[in-house]
Design a protein around this motif. Structure first.
Motif, PDB file in Angstrom:
ATOM      1  N   LEU A  15      -7.911   6.703  -9.701  1.00  0.00           N
ATOM      2  CA  LEU A  15      -7.597   5.919  -8.509  1.00  0.00           C
ATOM      3  C   LEU A  15      -6.231   5.250  -8.565  1.00  0.00           C
ATOM      4  N   ILE A  16      -5.541   5.357  -9.717  1.00  0.00           N
ATOM      5  CA  ILE A  16      -4.235   4.691  -9.804  1.00  0.00           C
ATOM      6  C   ILE A  16      -3.077   5.675  -9.982  1.00  0.00           C
ATOM      7  N   GLY A  17      -3.345   6.901 -10.438  1.00  0.00           N
ATOM      8  CA  GLY A  17      -2.313   7.931 -10.506  1.00  0.00           C
ATOM      9  C   GLY A  17      -1.061   7.508 -11.240  1.00  0.00           C
ATOM     10  N   ARG A  18      -1.222   6.902 -12.392  1.00  0.00           N
ATOM     11  CA  ARG A  18      -0.099   6.408 -13.215  1.00  0.00           C
ATOM     12  C   ARG A  18       0.701   5.313 -12.518  1.00  0.00           C
ATOM     13  N   GLY A  19       0.126   4.716 -11.507  1.00  0.00           N
ATOM     14  CA  GLY A  19       0.790   3.596 -10.841  1.00  0.00           C
ATOM     15  C   GLY A  19       0.333   2.295 -11.474  1.00  0.00           C
ATOM     16  N   PHE A  20       0.976   1.901 -12.552  1.00  0.00           N
ATOM     17  CA  PHE A  20       0.516   0.761 -13.353  1.00  0.00           C
ATOM     18  C   PHE A  20       1.030  -0.563 -12.793  1.00  0.00           C
ATOM     19  N   THR A  21       0.785  -0.749 -11.504  1.00  0.00           N
ATOM     20  CA  THR A  21       1.139  -1.996 -10.823  1.00  0.00           C
ATOM     21  C   THR A  21      -0.008  -2.351  -9.885  1.00  0.00           C
ATOM     22  N   ALA A  22       0.047  -3.563  -9.354  1.00  0.00           N
ATOM     23  CA  ALA A  22      -0.915  -4.001  -8.346  1.00  0.00           C
ATOM     24  C   ALA A  22      -0.241  -5.074  -7.501  1.00  0.00           C
ATOM     25  N   PHE A 103     -22.151   1.581 -19.124  1.00  0.00           N
ATOM     26  CA  PHE A 103     -20.915   0.974 -18.640  1.00  0.00           C
ATOM     27  C   PHE A 103     -20.792   1.114 -17.135  1.00  0.00           C
ATOM     28  N   ALA A 104     -21.227   2.245 -16.592  1.00  0.00           N
ATOM     29  CA  ALA A 104     -21.215   2.412 -15.133  1.00  0.00           C
ATOM     30  C   ALA A 104     -22.067   1.344 -14.466  1.00  0.00           C
ATOM     31  N   ALA A 105     -23.205   1.032 -15.083  1.00  0.00           N
ATOM     32  CA  ALA A 105     -24.080   0.001 -14.533  1.00  0.00           C
ATOM     33  C   ALA A 105     -23.422  -1.368 -14.615  1.00  0.00           C
ATOM     34  N   ALA A 106     -22.705  -1.641 -15.722  1.00  0.00           N
ATOM     35  CA  ALA A 106     -22.008  -2.923 -15.871  1.00  0.00           C
ATOM     36  C   ALA A 106     -20.909  -3.057 -14.825  1.00  0.00           C
ATOM     37  N   CYS A 107     -20.186  -1.964 -14.551  1.00  0.00           N
ATOM     38  CA  CYS A 107     -19.144  -1.990 -13.527  1.00  0.00           C
ATOM     39  C   CYS A 107     -19.755  -2.213 -12.150  1.00  0.00           C
ATOM     40  N   ALA A 108     -20.841  -1.531 -11.875  1.00  0.00           N
ATOM     41  CA  ALA A 108     -21.503  -1.691 -10.581  1.00  0.00           C
ATOM     42  C   ALA A 108     -21.989  -3.114 -10.382  1.00  0.00           C
ATOM     43  N   ALA A 109     -22.535  -3.702 -11.436  1.00  0.00           N
ATOM     44  CA  ALA A 109     -23.024  -5.083 -11.349  1.00  0.00           C
ATOM     45  C   ALA A 109     -21.889  -6.061 -11.094  1.00  0.00           C
ATOM     46  N   ALA A 110     -20.691  -5.738 -11.604  1.00  0.00           N
ATOM     47  CA  ALA A 110     -19.531  -6.606 -11.418  1.00  0.00           C
ATOM     48  C   ALA A 110     -18.780  -6.290 -10.133  1.00  0.00           C
ATOM     49  N   GLY A 111     -19.194  -5.256  -9.412  1.00  0.00           N
ATOM     50  CA  GLY A 111     -18.492  -4.866  -8.191  1.00  0.00           C
ATOM     51  C   GLY A 111     -17.196  -4.146  -8.465  1.00  0.00           C
ATOM     52  N   VAL A 112     -17.115  -3.494  -9.626  1.00  0.00           N
ATOM     53  CA  VAL A 112     -15.884  -2.823 -10.057  1.00  0.00           C
ATOM     54  C   VAL A 112     -15.987  -1.326  -9.803  1.00  0.00           C
ATOM     55  N   ARG A 113     -14.899  -0.734  -9.298  1.00  0.00           N
ATOM     56  CA  ARG A 113     -14.827   0.715  -9.142  1.00  0.00           C
ATOM     57  C   ARG A 113     -14.167   1.316 -10.376  1.00  0.00           C
ATOM     58  N   GLN A 114     -14.804   2.317 -10.948  1.00  0.00           N
ATOM     59  CA  GLN A 114     -14.230   2.972 -12.109  1.00  0.00           C
ATOM     60  C   GLN A 114     -13.183   4.000 -11.716  1.00  0.00           C
ATOM     61  N   SER A 115     -12.143   4.087 -12.544  1.00  0.00           N
ATOM     62  CA  SER A 115     -11.086   5.075 -12.405  1.00  0.00           C
ATOM     63  C   SER A 115     -10.846   5.657 -13.792  1.00  0.00           C
ATOM     64  N   MET A 116     -10.607   6.958 -13.874  1.00  0.00           N
ATOM     65  CA  MET A 116     -10.427   7.593 -15.181  1.00  0.00           C
ATOM     66  C   MET A 116      -9.238   8.533 -15.182  1.00  0.00           C
ATOM     67  N   SER A 117      -8.562   8.551 -16.317  1.00  0.00           N
ATOM     68  CA  SER A 117      -7.443   9.457 -16.506  1.00  0.00           C
ATOM     69  C   SER A 117      -7.951  10.875 -16.718  1.00  0.00           C
ATOM     70  N   LYS A 118      -7.043  11.832 -16.659  1.00  0.00           N
ATOM     71  CA  LYS A 118      -7.418  13.202 -16.955  1.00  0.00           C
ATOM     72  C   LYS A 118      -7.781  13.319 -18.436  1.00  0.00           C
ATOM     73  N   VAL A 119      -8.674  14.206 -18.745  1.00  0.00           N
ATOM     74  CA  VAL A 119      -9.084  14.415 -20.130  1.00  0.00           C
ATOM     75  C   VAL A 119      -7.879  14.853 -20.962  1.00  0.00           C
ATOM     76  N   GLY A 120      -7.642  14.142 -22.066  1.00  0.00           N
ATOM     77  CA  GLY A 120      -6.564  14.508 -22.985  1.00  0.00           C
ATOM     78  C   GLY A 120      -5.181  14.066 -22.556  1.00  0.00           C
ATOM     79  N   SER A 121      -5.061  13.254 -21.510  1.00  0.00           N
ATOM     80  CA  SER A 121      -3.751  12.817 -21.027  1.00  0.00           C
ATOM     81  C   SER A 121      -3.558  11.330 -21.294  1.00  0.00           C
ATOM     82  N   SER A 122      -2.890  10.997 -22.390  1.00  0.00           N
ATOM     83  CA  SER A 122      -2.660   9.589 -22.724  1.00  0.00           C
ATOM     84  C   SER A 122      -1.705   8.932 -21.740  1.00  0.00           C
ATOM     85  N   ALA A 123      -0.842   9.732 -21.084  1.00  0.00           N
ATOM     86  CA  ALA A 123       0.112   9.169 -20.122  1.00  0.00           C
ATOM     87  C   ALA A 123      -0.595   8.546 -18.935  1.00  0.00           C
ATOM     88  N   ASP A 124      -1.813   9.008 -18.637  1.00  0.00           N
ATOM     89  CA  ASP A 124      -2.558   8.471 -17.505  1.00  0.00           C
ATOM     90  C   ASP A 124      -3.126   7.085 -17.789  1.00  0.00           C
TER      91      ASP A 124
END
Length: 203
Positions: A15-22, A103-124
């Motif tokens: 959900l962030i596409g290497r956009g490390f800002t907010a 962890f998905a349940a913990a995120c859901a309980a906190a109202g957090v949306r999970q975002s994940m990098s591509k597998v094997g891509s540390s740059a993400d």
């Protein structure tokens, strides 16, 4: 990691596409786990939650294991720090802990949306990787490992605790309070601990 975590993988889009800002605080976070070498063969593990707007460390946890409880504790610490994480995005790699149902349940309980990098891509997840590298460089200072668990916990506390109040670059020099220096086992970083330093920051 445990087998049922691997079998119950939860996939999330990037959900962030290497956009490390907010645009504001408490909207986007990144997190990761890194190992802390201790003595000849031992390890502790650090999990972090970093705000992408302020670059402040909102939550963290240290344990002698890499089970999902470690990252749940870090997320819960961030939730306590900010009061609420509702509506925020939390970005991580595809490690078994982050893709677990717990962890998905913990995120859901906190109202957090999970975002994940591509597998094997540390740059993400580059910002979290950079944090880990800076943390180990500045705390180990050329050593191969921390002397023992006491050294690892106290040194980590000394470096991490001020980051609830300071943005990047990730560096800090502050003394450990005497009551913690006397008994480093009290530095548990559990989110329900009365001495958890992340609970002091509100902002």
């Amino acid at each position: 990691m445990v087998g049922n975590e691997l079998e119950a993988a939860v996939k999330a889009p990037d959900l962030i596409g290497r956009g490390f800002t907010a645009p504001a605080v408490n909207q986007r976070y990144v997190g990761d786990i890194t190992y802390l070498p201790v003595g000849e063969r031992g390890f502790l593990y650090l999990a972090t939650v970093i705000d992408l707007h302020s670059r402040r460390l909102a939550g963290w946890a240290i344990a002698d294991h890499m089970r999902t409880d470690l990252i749940i504790d870090a997320l819960t610490a961030a939730r306590r720090t900010r009061g609420s994480l509702a509506g925020a995005i939390f970005h991580s790699e595809h490690g078994a802990q982050y893709t677990s149902k717990a962890f998905a349940a913990a995120c859901a309980a906190a109202g957090v949306r999970q975002s994940m990098s591509k597998v094997g891509s540390s740059a993400d997840n580059a910002l979290a990787e950079s944090f880990n590298a800076t943390f180990k460089r500045e705390t180990l200072q050329g050593r191969r490992a921390f002397t023992d668990e006491r050294d690892a916990r106290l040194t980590s506390f000394r470096w991490l605790a001020p980051l609830q109040h300071r943005p990047s670059p990730f560096s800090a020099r502050t003394a450990v309070p005497d009551h913690l220096r006397a008994d480093p086992r009290k530095i548990s970083y559990h989110p329900t601990s009365r001495i958890n330093p992340v609970s002091k920051f509100r902002g």
